[in-house]
Design an enzyme around this catalytic site. Structure first.
Site, PDB file in Angstrom:
ATOM      1  N   ALA A 261       0.821  -1.212   0.000  1.00 10.28           N
ATOM      2  CA  ALA A 261       0.000   0.000   0.000  1.00 10.28           C
ATOM      3  C   ALA A 261       0.854   1.260   0.000  1.00 10.28           C
ATOM      4  CB  ALA A 261      -0.920  -0.021   1.214  1.00 10.28           C
ATOM      5  N   HIS A 262       0.191   2.385  -0.043  1.00 11.15           N
ATOM      6  CA  HIS A 262       0.926   3.651  -0.181  1.00 11.15           C
ATOM      7  C   HIS A 262       1.791   3.959   1.041  1.00 11.15           C
ATOM      8  CE1 HIS A 262      -2.971   5.988   1.190  1.00 11.15           C
ATOM      9  NE2 HIS A 262      -2.725   4.968   1.955  1.00 11.15           N
TER      10      HIS A 262
END
Lengths: 361, 361, 361
Positions: A261-262
């Site tokens: 994920a980011h």
């Protein structure tokens, strides 16, 4: 793949180690012609085998391999074992090395690179390359690729069919991007990387504000930055950061269908098996391993050298390196049903136990 | 991305709220030129920062941001804190708003839309568009797309490189389909949707009858229907229904690598994090959230406003909204081994405990 | 899809079984024109419905279907039920068959194949086909496909848009490869297979030796070999073997987003639901089922006829067929918190219990 025929002596000259005979005589010949590595079970006279783990030494009794990589420090013991248990031990040559599995890896790399098909450098006429893109003359861009504005593809890199590189994407030197990979705008990939098909790098992280029950998108304007010598497995996804960047360190190896994920950071030389998920803003240290289908929550710090077992869930930061696990044990379904019901009563059972203890004391 | 320089006063005029000085004087100037939003840590004098959560207020002490979005109701307290703890509090302007995180989202959207590259409308010459397809003149179809018979692409929508839209697919207005997405025949996607790379919409649901041990395929002839303002993350898959349709409601947000099986319904404004699986015919209510890697079994009903934690497994319907969890706690591996063995004996332990209680009473 | 109108009598003549009237008179007419199968709830007078499970027989009371497939052995009972509870029972015809769900599958297949769009044989001008590839004249290669050297595509197979087939790939007869699939060099796919979009077949297995903390890639030179009548769901990945091959047996059905690691064997007629992971070198028997998001560790043997529940983790070999489960039960979050804490104390609780027992005896 048809492996180019190679003289054993040339391999030994290239990689080091020394030849010896299991039968104890001096017959070890470096003239044997080999045409590839095989498992001891499947190997023929013209194959190189390897014994990575001495507990499988019985495979040496029946293997038809011409030569076998063995650990030098184990050779005397193996030789005695073969002489005692295999009449034609002399048929099998030993190539003594410090680490047979590592030698297998390196020799296989060498052999494959000499045997495999390599595309001609240049851009296939069906590829659509923006005129502002900078493709090294030694790089190859295959059919139906689309390369965005100001993108760069470094020396010797190989972009395979149907790959889409966004604007300002940079691919270093000697990297290989397999077919149908998508790299979003501004993502950076290092040298000597391998990106397998279906990978998506730089898609938006999952970020929303909430306004009276509706989600309002937070545009994701950070980058994905991937170091050198990283391998990324098929259909893995690595999201761009919200404001800061998502960072994949040097030598990291990610298997298939992993979700990063980011704003995640993965430290150098860490490796993750298939289907792992890492939630946003988590920082994973260097030289960690994460087993398949493990799940790591967001905003955590995982210490260097941590090993998370497959299918385990990490809900809080790990400060001490070590091996961590959390897996519900498998049972026959009817037994599990009882276990699961009882597990829901566990807190009550503890209370009852404590009351019993109190009464008894 | 290079953000277009914008005067603070123009932003305030557009979004509302008011400026104030942390130092308490009247120096708040709307003439500051800003070139993007940054975290308080990374922001410079020409950046807008935001304080979403007052527990991180110490970041205000060292931030070099020119301006910071703060919650109006918290301003007096923050001002006192800064005046007491930061000598040059006057360097930092405050922009007082009702919800700094929501303003960040909206201002970032506005700024990105003014700063990002936008393709020209029209169809790239390398795209293959069926003559019966209906592409709005304001839409753009990028290189190497393939658009099927009777497909429709609405006003202002943007179909990026390598996308394949099947026959009778409909994409609404102002939607963006990132590269290498596949949409099967007859799938419908609404307005203002964002579909990330590698997504597959409308593939066959997993349905088979069994004939003497062999599986006989049940053709899947339902559709996928996706409402407006839906975002779908990279490599997520949404299967078409067997007979009825798979429905994704208004404003739903799905992260990467989610699997939505056939005949599932997801209610308006629900959101799911990465790697979630939803099995067939389950109906998920409105405004639900599902944490990453959670798994929801088939043929269930999940009430509106339910929150399922990451990595949890939902095996039966949820009638009461609330937060639900089921995760095996992580332990050091050697401790987990003992826990797992003991867990298999849990039913027996309960029996022993009950016998003890009986004897004692 | 618009289903071609078909006379009931023609369907019965093709598939067998016999017509009967729920009202007991002799009015069963084979002249009814039908235009597709529907669920009993949605069916109209011109639809065929089916009653797969008699516990839903109340749907017969209100269904507007013209005809319904029912199990012959249950007909008398159903007839009595309808005569007692539905005034116009005569409006609904019964088609008596041995297995309504299986008949639904087969009739739906027949009907879809007569109703769906079929591409013309031949190679689309935008496809890039290596001159050494061997494409059957009855096969179709859609727009923007890339077909490698010495690849073979068999009779009647259908390669859809954007598919990339590597060198020496072989696709059997009458297989369908949906858009944007990638098949790596040397992978073999059988006859009558269905491969959904985003699937990646033959990417490198995850194999590395370790040299002083750095990972050294082991090139993966085995193949993927997929039998006949296999269906593979969207975004599933099947890795090539390291030295030996990865094998998918006859009639295997894999749902979406499944990860099959290198050197795995899946036996004939086994089926796996979405998001399953199978780690390297595991051998799964024939006629097994694996529920969604289950995880199977590497180097295991799973007996023929084993059923693993969804979200369960298999950590050791299974020698006895049967149903196996291991799922942490879901609770309200606050209850789970207590359960999880107590679970970590389980070993201690067992010790306390045993001490209590000892004291008491």
């Amino acid at each position: 793949m048809n492996f180019v025929e190679t003289k054993l002596g040339d391999l030994v000259a290239t990689f080091g180690g020394r030849l010896a005979s299991f039968s104890g005589d001096n017959s070890a010949s470096s003239d044997v012609l080999l045409s590839g590595i095989q498992s001891l079970e499947k190997a023929g006279q013209n194959n190189l085998g390897f014994l990575a783990n001495p507990k499988f030494r019985d495979q040496l009794l029946t293997s038809s391999a011409g030569v076998v990589l063995v650990r030098e420090s184990q050779f005397i013991e193996l030789q005695q074992y073969l002489k005692a248990n295999r009449a034609d031990a002399g048929r099998l040559l030993a190539w003594l090395v410090s680490d047979p599995y590592l030698y297998y890896a390196k020799i296989q790399q060498w052999w494959v690179s000499r045997s495999e098909f390599k595309p001609e450098p240049g851009v296939h006429p069906s590829a659509v390359v923006d005129p502002t893109a900078d493709v090294a003359p030694t790089a190859s861009i295959a059919a139906n690729c689309v390369i965005g504005a100001h993108a760069k593809v470094g020396e010797g890199s190989r972009i395979e069919a149907g790959v889409v590189l966004g604007n300002h994407v940079e691919i270093g030197a000697f990297s290989r991007i397999y077919p149908n990979v998508t790299v979003y705008d501004e993502s950076l990939i290092g040298d000597h990387c391998i990106i397998h098909s279906g990978v998506v790098i730089g898609a938006d992280g999952f970020g929303f504000a909430n306004e009276k029950g509706a989600w309002v998108k937070i545009p994701q304007v950070g980058q994905v930055i991937i170091g050198d010598q990283v391998e990324i497995g098929a259909n893995t996804t690595i999201d761009r950061g919200a404001l800061d960047d998502t960072l994949i360190g040097f030598g990291v190896k990610l298997d298939n269908q992993i979700q990063i994920a980011h704003n995640v950071t993965v430290g150098d030389h860490s490796a993750m098996a298939g289907c792992v998920g890492v939630a946003g803003s988590t920082s994973i240290g260097a030289r960690c391993t994460v087993g398949g289908a493990a799940m790591i929550f967001g905003h955590l710090n995982i210490a260097d050298g941590t090993h998370v077992s497959g299918a385990s869930v990490v809900m809080s930061s790990i400060k001490e390196p070590g091996a961590y696990t959390g897996i519900f044990p498998l049972q026959q379904h009817k037994d599990w049903e009882k276990t699961a019901v009882t597990l829901k009563q566990l807190v009550k059972l503890r209370t009852e136990l404590r009351e019993l203890k109190k009464q008894q004391s």
